[in-house]
Write an enzyme that holds these catalytic residues in place. Sequence first.
Site, PDB file in Angstrom:
ATOM      1  N   VAL A  12       0.832  -1.220   0.000  1.00 29.31           N
ATOM      2  CA  VAL A  12       0.000   0.000   0.000  1.00 29.31           C
ATOM      3  C   VAL A  12       0.863   1.265   0.000  1.00 29.31           C
ATOM      4  O   VAL A  12       0.334   2.368   0.099  1.00 29.31           O
ATOM      5  CB  VAL A  12      -0.971   0.052   1.209  1.00 29.31           C
ATOM      6  CG1 VAL A  12      -2.026  -1.012   1.099  1.00 29.31           C
ATOM      7  CG2 VAL A  12      -0.213  -0.045   2.524  1.00 29.31           C
ATOM      8  N   SER A  13       2.160   1.119  -0.147  1.00 26.40           N
ATOM      9  CA  SER A  13       3.064   2.269  -0.092  1.00 26.40           C
ATOM     10  C   SER A  13       3.095   3.010  -1.425  1.00 26.40           C
ATOM     11  O   SER A  13       3.438   2.424  -2.469  1.00 26.40           O
ATOM     12  CB  SER A  13       4.479   1.803   0.254  1.00 26.40           C
ATOM     13  OG  SER A  13       5.445   2.759  -0.115  1.00 26.40           O
TER      14      SER A  13
END
EC number: 5.99.1.4
Length: 209
Positions: A12-13
Amino acid sequence: MSFRIDYFFAPVSPWTYLGHARFADLARQEGATIRLMPMDLGRVFPVSGGLPLAKRAPQRQAYRLLELKRFADYLGMPLNPQPKHFPVPADEAARLIIACDQHDGTAAAMRLTGALLAATWVQERDISDPAVLSAVLQENGLPTERLDQSREESVMQRYDENTREAIDTGVFGAPSYVFDGEIFWGQDRLELLAHRLRSNRNHKEKANG
């Protein structure tokens, strides 16, 4: 002559998203082997001084948004810096990447990683939703049974081991690229990683003469 790079990241970065394709290209150009290491940032942050986004100072949150827009523009990449489904738990997506790596190989797992990152930061999909994960698998020609396999003990154990290794190595953020024990944190360090790889190769070539 082959090198190995340990690729610590969270699916999710946004910074991992911005660097993923360039890192894959760099590894391919340099003949480096990638060791995929999805990790749990929720466990890494408390022991490394990191804070979840919501707990950071307003100035830092504002600058993060500026930098995301700036880098996306510089790299010519689509990115919604405030997507509908962020933050969301990343564990299921991380374990799915591990399951894919185990059953389909690193190239397939790298492709899946890129698709999951784009799902969040371009398509505004919720990668904590099993239905979305199943759809992304199908879109990338991967078996949907990988979702069930991602919940197996061997996968959960590897996810835990990745996270513990990240902590033991000194990793504190995503993405982090580790070569020969040296950490390169952030997609904006890829040029330095490339320089390090080439310097190492030249040194070995001269030594082998």
